[in-house]
Motif scaffolding. Structure first.
Motif, PDB file in Angstrom:
ATOM      1  N   LYS A  74       0.777  -1.225   0.029  1.00  0.00           N
ATOM      2  CA  LYS A  74      -0.113  -0.020  -0.078  1.00  0.00           C
ATOM      3  C   LYS A  74       0.708   1.282   0.023  1.00  0.00           C
ATOM      4  O   LYS A  74       0.401   2.124  -0.531  1.00  0.00           O
ATOM      5  N   ASN A  75       1.842   1.217   0.887  1.00  0.00           N
ATOM      6  CA  ASN A  75       2.658   2.594   0.947  1.00  0.00           C
ATOM      7  C   ASN A  75       3.395   2.692  -0.162  1.00  0.00           C
ATOM      8  O   ASN A  75       3.640   3.983  -0.836  1.00  0.00           O
ATOM      9  N   GLN A  76       3.784   1.439  -1.050  1.00  0.00           N
ATOM     10  CA  GLN A  76       4.433   1.900  -2.369  1.00  0.00           C
ATOM     11  C   GLN A  76       3.457   2.239  -3.468  1.00  0.00           C
ATOM     12  O   GLN A  76       3.690   3.294  -4.383  1.00  0.00           O
ATOM     13  N   PHE A  77       2.265   1.701  -3.330  1.00  0.00           N
ATOM     14  CA  PHE A  77       1.373   2.327  -4.441  1.00  0.00           C
ATOM     15  C   PHE A  77       1.003   3.651  -4.372  1.00  0.00           C
ATOM     16  O   PHE A  77       1.092   4.389  -5.138  1.00  0.00           O
ATOM     17  N   ALA A 132      -7.144  -4.830  -5.321  1.00  0.00           N
ATOM     18  CA  ALA A 132      -7.240  -4.931  -4.109  1.00  0.00           C
ATOM     19  C   ALA A 132      -6.594  -3.785  -3.127  1.00  0.00           C
ATOM     20  O   ALA A 132      -7.119  -3.360  -2.244  1.00  0.00           O
ATOM     21  N   THR A 133      -5.416  -3.652  -3.502  1.00  0.00           N
ATOM     22  CA  THR A 133      -4.581  -2.732  -3.114  1.00  0.00           C
ATOM     23  C   THR A 133      -4.990  -1.131  -3.334  1.00  0.00           C
ATOM     24  O   THR A 133      -5.420  -0.334  -2.467  1.00  0.00           O
ATOM     25  N   ALA A 134      -5.473  -0.884  -4.492  1.00  0.00           N
ATOM     26  CA  ALA A 134      -5.985   0.367  -4.888  1.00  0.00           C
ATOM     27  C   ALA A 134      -7.394   0.788  -4.365  1.00  0.00           C
ATOM     28  O   ALA A 134      -7.576   1.778  -4.121  1.00  0.00           O
ATOM     29  N   ARG A 135      -8.223  -0.224  -4.097  1.00  0.00           N
ATOM     30  CA  ARG A 135      -9.463   0.117  -3.287  1.00  0.00           C
ATOM     31  C   ARG A 135      -9.273   0.637  -1.982  1.00  0.00           C
ATOM     32  O   ARG A 135     -10.203   1.272  -1.559  1.00  0.00           O
ATOM     33  N   PHE A 137      -7.503   3.068  -1.713  1.00  0.00           N
ATOM     34  CA  PHE A 137      -7.367   4.643  -1.864  1.00  0.00           C
ATOM     35  C   PHE A 137      -8.343   5.158  -2.957  1.00  0.00           C
ATOM     36  O   PHE A 137      -8.159   5.463  -3.817  1.00  0.00           O
ATOM     37  N   PRO A 138      -9.725   5.478  -2.540  1.00  0.00           N
ATOM     38  CA  PRO A 138     -10.747   5.724  -3.399  1.00  0.00           C
ATOM     39  C   PRO A 138     -10.489   7.134  -4.025  1.00  0.00           C
ATOM     40  O   PRO A 138     -10.720   7.413  -5.043  1.00  0.00           O
ATOM     41  N   GLN A 139      -9.727   8.011  -3.273  1.00  0.00           N
ATOM     42  CA  GLN A 139      -9.436   9.391  -4.171  1.00  0.00           C
ATOM     43  C   GLN A 139      -8.454   9.044  -4.992  1.00  0.00           C
ATOM     44  O   GLN A 139      -8.357   9.813  -5.988  1.00  0.00           O
ATOM     45  N   SER A 140      -7.504   8.347  -4.874  1.00  0.00           N
ATOM     46  CA  SER A 140      -6.459   7.949  -5.840  1.00  0.00           C
ATOM     47  C   SER A 140      -7.395   7.215  -7.372  1.00  0.00           C
ATOM     48  O   SER A 140      -7.091   7.549  -8.327  1.00  0.00           O
ATOM     49  N   LEU A 141      -8.219   6.322  -6.818  1.00  0.00           N
ATOM     50  CA  LEU A 141      -9.045   6.081  -8.088  1.00  0.00           C
ATOM     51  C   LEU A 141      -9.641   6.828  -8.762  1.00  0.00           C
ATOM     52  O   LEU A 141      -9.886   6.591  -9.988  1.00  0.00           O
ATOM     53  N   GLU A 142     -10.184   7.760  -7.975  1.00  0.00           N
ATOM     54  CA  GLU A 142     -10.884   9.026  -8.805  1.00  0.00           C
ATOM     55  C   GLU A 142      -9.833   9.843  -9.599  1.00  0.00           C
ATOM     56  O   GLU A 142     -10.456  10.098 -10.684  1.00  0.00           O
ATOM     57  N   ARG A 143      -8.835  10.072  -9.093  1.00  0.00           N
ATOM     58  CA  ARG A 143      -7.859  10.701  -9.801  1.00  0.00           C
ATOM     59  C   ARG A 143      -7.616  10.137 -11.140  1.00  0.00           C
ATOM     60  O   ARG A 143      -7.218  10.567 -12.295  1.00  0.00           O
ATOM     61  N   LEU A 144      -7.048   8.870 -10.735  1.00  0.00           N
ATOM     62  CA  LEU A 144      -6.869   7.890 -12.103  1.00  0.00           C
ATOM     63  C   LEU A 144      -7.721   7.893 -13.134  1.00  0.00           C
ATOM     64  O   LEU A 144      -7.720   7.835 -14.347  1.00  0.00           O
ATOM     65  N   ALA A 145      -9.108   7.725 -12.702  1.00  0.00           N
ATOM     66  CA  ALA A 145     -10.381   7.748 -13.635  1.00  0.00           C
ATOM     67  C   ALA A 145     -10.341   9.203 -14.345  1.00  0.00           C
ATOM     68  O   ALA A 145     -10.819   8.964 -15.571  1.00  0.00           O
ATOM     69  N   ALA A 146      -9.968   9.893 -13.889  1.00  0.00           N
ATOM     70  CA  ALA A 146     -10.124  11.237 -14.488  1.00  0.00           C
ATOM     71  C   ALA A 146      -8.927  11.641 -15.493  1.00  0.00           C
ATOM     72  O   ALA A 146      -8.985  12.579 -16.413  1.00  0.00           O
ATOM     73  N   LEU A 147      -7.911  10.805 -15.495  1.00  0.00           N
ATOM     74  CA  LEU A 147      -6.898  11.104 -16.599  1.00  0.00           C
ATOM     75  C   LEU A 147      -7.258  10.832 -17.979  1.00  0.00           C
ATOM     76  O   LEU A 147      -8.051   9.934 -18.115  1.00  0.00           O
TER      77      LEU A 147
END
Ligand code: FE2
Length: 315
Positions: A74-77, A132-135, A137-147
Motif C-alpha cells: 500500500k505505501n508503495q502504491f 485490492a490494494t488500490a481500493r 485509496f478511493p481518492q486515488s482511483l477517482e484521480r486515475l479515472a479522471a486522467l
C-alpha cells in the motif's frame, strides 16, 4: 467489450481513433519526456526525476500509463501514485482497469496471439491483486479515472501525440516492435500520422522499445518499459526524450525534422529493485513467474533491434 477472453480483448471505451489526436495541443515546450511502463518501480522513478530535474528550458514530463503494476504494497502504491500526479499523466490499461474495471476485460492488455495463454491469465490475476490494494485509496482511483487516454504536445513547434497503445486504442499493439517489423504494420502506422496531424507518436504498452523512422522526418518512439530492463543482459529502464537539443545521456536516438528523439536509460539499483519486487511478489507468484526472469536478466531482445531506419513502404 468485444467477445474476446479476458486479457485478450479491447474494451470499446479504449478506442478513440487517430482523428481524436488531431486536436490542439495542450502543452508547448522545448523538451518533453514520455515515460511509459514504470510498473511500480520506485528506483526507476527516483532516477527519472533526478535526470528530468537537470533539464534546462521549458519542459514537461508525461507518464503515459502503466505506472502501476507490481506495487501491491500500500505505501508503495501511494508513493508512486502521488509522485506521478506531480507531473502530467495519461491512463494506461492498468490504471483504467483499476479505476473503471470493464466487465470481462481482465488486465485490459488486449494481448495479441504471440503472447501465450498462461501469461494472459497471470496478468488478469495481477490486476485483481493490484485492485485490492488500490481500493484502499478511493481518492486515488477517482484521480486515475479522471486522467485522459492521450495527450497532444507541441515540442519546438512540432506536434507530438502521446498515447499508451497506438493511434487507435489505449491498448493497441500497432506501435509494437512486432507490428512495426511487418510491411502492413508500418503502412498502418504511417497512415496514422496523417489522421493525428503529428510528426511524432510517443507510445509504450507493448513493453519492448522501438524507434521507427518514416518518410518525411516522422518517428514512432516506443520506450518499452521504464521500470524493467529492455535488452538482454542489461538492467536499466528506458524513457523517451523529445527535444530541440540533444541529451548527453541518450542510449540511442534519431532526428525528426529539427527535433531529437532519444531513448534515455534509467539506471536504477537492480538489486534493490529485485528485492522490492520479491517482497511483493515472491517466487511462485503470478508476477514472479511472468516477470522475474526479465527483471533479473532482461528480455530476449537486443538494442540493435530497437532502432529502425525509414523503410520503403510496400506498394
Ligand atoms: Fe499497457
Amino acid at each position: 467489450m468485444d467477445s474476446a477472453a479476458p486479457g485478450r480483448g479491447c474494451p470499446l471505451s479504449y478506442r478513440y481513433g487517430a482523428a481524436a489526436l488531431s486536436r490542439q495541443s495542450s502543452l508547448d515546450v522545448e523538451t518533453l519526456w514520455v515515460v511509459g511502463g514504470l510498473y511500480g518501480n520506485p528506483f526507476a522513478l527516483e532516477r527519472l526525476l533526478a535526470l528530468y530535474e537537470r533539464e534546462p528550458g521549458p519542459k514537461a514530463l508525461v507518464f503515459n500509463g502503466d505506472f502501476h503494476w507490481f506495487d501491491i504494497e500500500k505505501n508503495q502504491f501511494r508513493a508512486i501514485d502521488d509522485a506521478v500526479h506531480g507531473h502530467r499523466a495519461t491512463r494506461g490499461n492498468v490504471e483504467t482497469e483499476l479505476a473503471r474495471p470493464a466487465h470481462g476485460a481482465g488486465c485490459g492488455c488486449a494481448y495479441p496471439e504471440w503472447v501465450d495463454e498462461a501469461t494472459v491469465l497471470r496478468s488478469n490475476r495481477i490486476i485483481e491483486r493490484l485492485g485490492a490494494t488500490a481500493r484502499a485509496f478511493p481518492q486515488s482511483l477517482e484521480r486515475l479515472a479522471a486522467l485522459p487516454m492521450h495527450l497532444v504536445a507541441t515540442v519546438g513547434g512540432e506536434r507530438v501525440a502521446v498515447v499508451h497503445g497506438d493511434a487507435d486504442s489505449l491498448a493497441g499493439w500497432g506501435f509494437s516492435q512486432e507490428a512495426l517489423a511487418t510491411d502492413a504494420g508500418r503502412a498502418a502506422a504511417s497512415a496514422a500520422f496523417e489522421g493525428a496531424q503529428a510528426r511524432i507518436f510517443a507510445s509504450s504498452h507493448s513493453c519492448l522499445p522501438v524507434l521507427q523512422s518514416f518518410a518525411g522526418g516522422r518517428v514512432i518512439a516506443n520506450n518499452g518499459a521504464a521500470g524493467m530492463p529492455n535488452f538482454r543482459g542489461t538492467s536499466f529502464g528506458l524513457a523517451t526524450r523529445i527535444s530541440v537539443a540533444p541529451s548527453g545521456a541518450a542510449l540511442y536516438g534519431v532526428a525528426a525534422a529539427t527535433l531529437f528523439v532519444e531513448a534515455v536509460p534509467l539506471e536504477y539499483d537492480p538489486a534493490a529493485w529485485a528485492r522490492r519486487f520479491v517482497a511483493q511478489w515472491p517466487a511462485g507468484s503470478d508476477a514472479h513467474r511472468s516477470y522475474y526472469e526479465r527483471i533479473a536478466n532482461g528480455p530476449r531482445y537486443g538494442m540493435h533491434q530497437a532502432v529502425r531506419p525509414e523503410a520503403a513502404l510496400a506498394a
